[in-house]
Write a protein that holds these residues in place. Structure first.
Motif: not given
Length: 356
Positions: A157-159, A163-167, A248-253
């Motif tokens: 769920l947290s993953s 990944i969708a941090y910049a929704y 999955a690299l769409e999320g923050p570093t």
């Protein structure tokens, strides 16, 4: 007292996530002036988890045999002969890996305080990262398969959420949804293995479950192993489920570093180390693991040859290393696979956090 100290490792980051969530809902955590509160809560919670696990590890080294291998915390469900217990493991594998994972999680939390400064989703990021901290420590410290599955789902769920941090970006949400659905395949395998394990070889901890599975006939043991191995293959992006990890690299570093570079990508390998005695009893599964490991190595090597950005190149290198770990498990070289996991998690976390 022992239960309280062990529980702090998981309960503290969960509490930090809840407090930050309440701060977001009530509006108390929404401006730059309150960033230091979320940062302090997160790093403090990670530090408490680290001290808790390291303290137990030191005690186990100074006084061997004094800690129980499994520590029951809660009777979650009981009906007839079926009893589901939430328990933690205090053996060398759990405490050793738990100490390393807690240290890497603390370093990532501290790194993120400055890296995410003035980001619009700053508070949301730390809420989810605390949830992931609790999830990973629950997986590595799990006393039985049920407890591991709870951490497994929390990590998934947290993953998805990071990944969708910049929704507001369609690519981020599309990749998050695709990865979330792909990981449900592995969850189905985990659930199948859990059900069959309770039906054929009930056990309240890893050791008793493994002993029960080893005593099964070849066909039954194969089906249970197939479920656990499917879960491991998907979670660790091993062949033939390699392709999801680059999306999955769409999320923050920082989340990419801790999720797919150093910790969550090793969750499947760790699960296989937990059921090592059962793998030893199945020659067919050992051959399958070796073949899948080799295919993962080839996939990671070939993919890495044509990458033009650092993060993606590091991820393909990660696939090569996890493929080597899988092959080691297939050959029965469990100490080597354990050492490789620890060394790779440390080195890859450093590389990924340095990538920007």
């Amino acid at each position: 007292m022992l239960e309280i100290i062990a529980s702090l490792a998981v309960a503290t980051p969960l509490a930090a996530a809840l407090i930050i969530a309440l701060g977001i809902i009530t509006g108390r955590l929404q401006h730059e002036s309150t960033e230091h509160i979320a940062g302090w809560l997160s790093t403090s919670a990670a530090l408490v988890s680290l001290f808790s696990v390291v303290g137990l590890l030191i005690f186990s080294l100074l006084k061997p045999g004094q800690l129980p291998s499994a520590l029951p915390l809660l009777d979650w469900f009981s009906s007839g002969q079926l009893s589901i217990v939430i328990a933690l493991s205090l053996d060398k594998l759990a405490l050793g890996m738990g100490s390393l994972f807690a240290l890497l999680l603390y370093i990532t939390q501290r790194f993120s305080v400055n890296y995410l400064h003035r980001e619009r989703g700053y508070f949301r990021f730390f809420m989810i990262l605390n949830l992931f901290t609790a999830a990973m420590l629950l997986i590595v410290l799990s006393g039985n398969a049920i407890t591991a599955f709870l951490g497994w789902e929390m990590a998934g769920l947290s993953s998805y959420l990071l990944i969708a941090y910049a929704y507001d970006r369609p690519t981020a949400t599309a990749n998050a949804s695709r990865i979330f659905i792909t990981n449900r395949v592995g969850d189905a395998g985990f659930i199948l293995a859990l059900v069959l394990s309770f039906y054929w070889a009930s056990g309240s901890d890893w050791n008793s479950m493994n002993n029960g599975l080893v005593a099964l006939d070849t066909t039954q043991r194969f089906f249970v192993l197939a479920g656990f191995i499917l879960a491991a293959l998907v979670k660790s992006a091993l062949f033939p489920f390699c392709s999801w990890i680059t999306r999955a690299l769409e999320g923050p570093t920082p989340s990419s570093a801790i999720f797919y570079g150093s910790l969550m990508v090793h969750a499947g390998i760790f699960l296989l180390l937990r059921i090592a005695p059962v793998i030893d009893a199945s020659n067919a599964m050992q051959v399958i693991l070796i073949m899948l490991g080799m295919m993962t190595i080839i996939y990671g090597w070939l993919g890495g040859l044509v990458q033009t950005d650092v993060k993606t190149a590091l991820i393909f290198s990660t696939l090569t290393q996890t493929g080597l770990m899988l092959a080691c498990i297939g050959f029965g070289w469990y100490p080597l696979a354990t050492f490789h996991l620890a060394a790779h998690a440390s080195w890859r976390a450093y590389q990924m956090l340095s990538a920007p």
